[in-house]
Design an enzyme around this catalytic site. Structure first.
Site, short mmCIF file in Angstrom:
data_model
loop_
_atom_site.label_atom_id
_atom_site.label_comp_id
_atom_site.label_asym_id
_atom_site.label_seq_id
_atom_site.Cartn_x
_atom_site.Cartn_y
_atom_site.Cartn_z
N LYS A 59 33.34 61.78 94.41
CA LYS A 59 33.63 62.12 95.80
C LYS A 59 35.12 62.43 95.98
O LYS A 59 35.50 63.34 96.69
CB LYS A 59 33.21 60.96 96.71
CG LYS A 59 31.69 60.86 96.84
CD LYS A 59 31.25 59.69 97.68
CE LYS A 59 31.38 58.39 96.97
NZ LYS A 59 30.73 57.24 97.54
N ASP B 1 25.46 61.97 94.79
CA ASP B 1 25.81 60.57 95.05
C ASP B 1 25.02 60.01 96.22
O ASP B 1 24.61 58.85 96.21
CB ASP B 1 27.31 60.41 95.34
CG ASP B 1 27.67 58.95 95.53
OD1 ASP B 1 27.48 58.18 94.57
OD2 ASP B 1 28.09 58.55 96.63
N ARG C 282 20.21 53.32 94.15
CA ARG C 282 20.84 52.12 93.56
C ARG C 282 20.80 50.95 94.54
O ARG C 282 20.57 49.80 94.15
CB ARG C 282 22.30 52.43 93.20
CG ARG C 282 22.44 53.29 91.96
CD ARG C 282 23.84 53.82 91.82
NE ARG C 282 24.83 52.75 91.74
CZ ARG C 282 26.10 52.85 92.14
NH1 ARG C 282 26.55 53.97 92.65
NH2 ARG C 282 26.91 51.84 92.02
N1 URA Z 1 31.64 52.68 96.69
C1 URA Z 1 31.09 53.88 96.34
O1 URA Z 1 31.40 54.91 96.93
N2 URA Z 1 30.18 53.89 95.34
C2 URA Z 1 29.81 52.78 94.67
O2 URA Z 1 29.01 52.89 93.77
C3 URA Z 1 30.37 51.56 95.05
C4 URA Z 1 31.30 51.52 96.06
#
Ligand code: URA
Length: 442
Positions: free
Chosen positions: A193, A167, A174
């Protein structure tokens, strides 16, 4: 079992043309971006953009979440007795619920392992708020996290680099490639997460409105349903509440100001809207954790925990365990303090009621004061912020206080004041109030 090898371009083309990816293809992608070898950044961003346009089926989203979760350490708390339930909010302005909810849930019998984030843009972050408390440490190792959970019942820490590295990589890509606002990707990012934290179940606060990540209720509903489905696919009960975020939650926004308001809530003197959302979310946690038989029972327990000081006691213990000065509970002056207070007053022609307190503009006021973060590496000024904020439906006339700005720099104060003036609107008749907690998805 090792993942079969693919060519990244085949996976990209398949998704570009609207196909559904297989579990193995998704695992190859998650592993490839984490190890930085088999999926180059430019290929990962091409696939992210293809997912942005083509979407993912619920099954693909569940596989992506699972593969991302397993890209790093998955914390095992199964040896800790008790129900381990967490809460996650998609974020808003003045959202300090975690600081109240975690000790409250512990006082009612749960364990709350909470890995939180930092503020970015106009929304604040729990870790930054906690760091306003002198000495409070949020960068703890997993063994320290576990020890505090065992002793106190809750611990609030930052993401460790070993948890969901996929992530970290994907979010940074992203962020700079226009692929943040994509429901399957948001869902996989958040849920990977949360599921790696070692929880038994999870309550989500999915916010919508002016100050939220999701502006439209339909989008918030779609995201909530996707996250609840992914939780179920991962074998964890997940419930989501949809809550309105058009005006800030409570009367404070910033860091010191929000810590003070949170402690006031734990002392039984919290603003009604903030307590309503806190009770709604904590109540769902107690139901999921088997500590309450229904919502009324949960409410009775929570009110008693506040009235008897049990929740405040847990907050004090958490401060001590995480290196923070517990004197904060009795003496707010030990928090970082701004140089000056600036009262923003209603103009001479103001009359009637407050019809709007635009949460996004209030968030911009915090940013203008230096209390927000435009880039991940920015430092925040904990002392500045908003307090005494007027709420929708309250009466106003010329000179009524709209808020008190805590400022460290006069020119920044002037900019923040103009955001507050744009945020607050008046109407002659009492406005219709929108419900704060709107839907439960389970
Ligand atoms: N919060 C996150 O942890 N990930 C996202 O993609 C958007 C908000």
């Amino acid at each position: 079992m090792s993942t079969p090898t693919f060519f990244p371009q085949d996976i990209i083309i398949k998704k570009r043309d609207g196909g559904a990816l297989t579990k193995d293809e998704i695992e190859f992608f998650a592993r490839g971006v984490s190890d930085g070898k088999s999926f180059a950044d430019y290929q990962a961003t091409a696939l992210l953009m293809a997912i942005f346009w083509r979407g993912m089926t619920p099954q693909e989203t569940a596989w992506l979440t699972d593969a991302m979760m397993r890209s790093g350490d998955v914390i095992d708390l199964s040896d800790l007795p008790g129900a381990k339930v967490d809460k996650h909010s998609t974020g808003g302005v003045g959202d300090k619920v975690s600081l109240i909810l975690a000790p409250l849930a512990v006082a009612c019998g749960l364990k709350v392992p909470m890995m939180s984030g930092r503020g970015l843009g106009h929304t604040g972050g729990t870790l930054d708020k906690l760091e306003a408390i002198p000495g409070f440490k949020v960068n703890l190792s997993v063994p320290e996290f576990r020890a505090i959970l065992q002793k106190v019942g809750c611990a609030m820490i930052g993401q460790t680099p070993q948890v969901v590295p996929a992530d970290k990589k994907l979010y940074s890509l992203r962020d700079v490639t226009g692929t943040v606002e994509c429901i399957p990707l948001i869902c996989a990012s958040i849920m990977s997460k949360k599921l790696a934290e070692g929880i038994d179940s999870l309550v989500l606060d999915v916010k919508f409105g002016r100050g939220a990540f999701m502006k439209k209720k339909e989008d918030a509903l779609t995201l909530a349903r996707a996250m609840v489905a992914v939780g179920k696919a991962g074998g964890k009960p997940v419930r989501a509440l949809l809550t309105a975020m058009n005006q800030p939650l409570g009367r404070a926004a910033g860091h010191t100001t929000e810590v003070i308001e949170s402690i006031e809530c734990l002392k039984g003197r919290g603003p009604a809207d903030l307590m309503e959302v806190t009770y709604a979310l904590t109540g769902q946690m107690l139901l999921l954790g088997g500590k309450a038989k229904d919502e009324a029972d949960a409410r009775r327990q929570m009110e008693a925990a506040i009235a008897k000081g049990a929740a405040l006691k847990v907050f004090r213990e958490m401060c001590i365990a995480q290196g923070g000065d517990p004197k904060v509970v009795d003496d707010y002056k030990i928090l970082p303090t701004a140089k000056r207070l600036l009262e923003v007053k209603a103009p001479a022609d103001a009359q009637g009621f407050v019809s709007e307190v635009d949460a996004l503009k209030c968030g911009h006021a915090i940013m203008a004061l230096g209390g927000g973060r435009a880039a991940v590496t920015d430092k925040v000024d904990h002392a500045v912020g908003i307090a005494d904020l007027i709420k929708i439906g309250e009466k106003v006339s010329a000179g009524t206080r709209l808020c008190t700005l805590h400022i460290n720099d006069d020119s920044k104060g002037v900019r923040a004041e103009s955001f507050i003036r744009e945020a607050v609107k008046f109407t002659p008749a009492a406005p219709k109030q929108e419900p704060l907690v709107q839907d439960l998805i389970q």
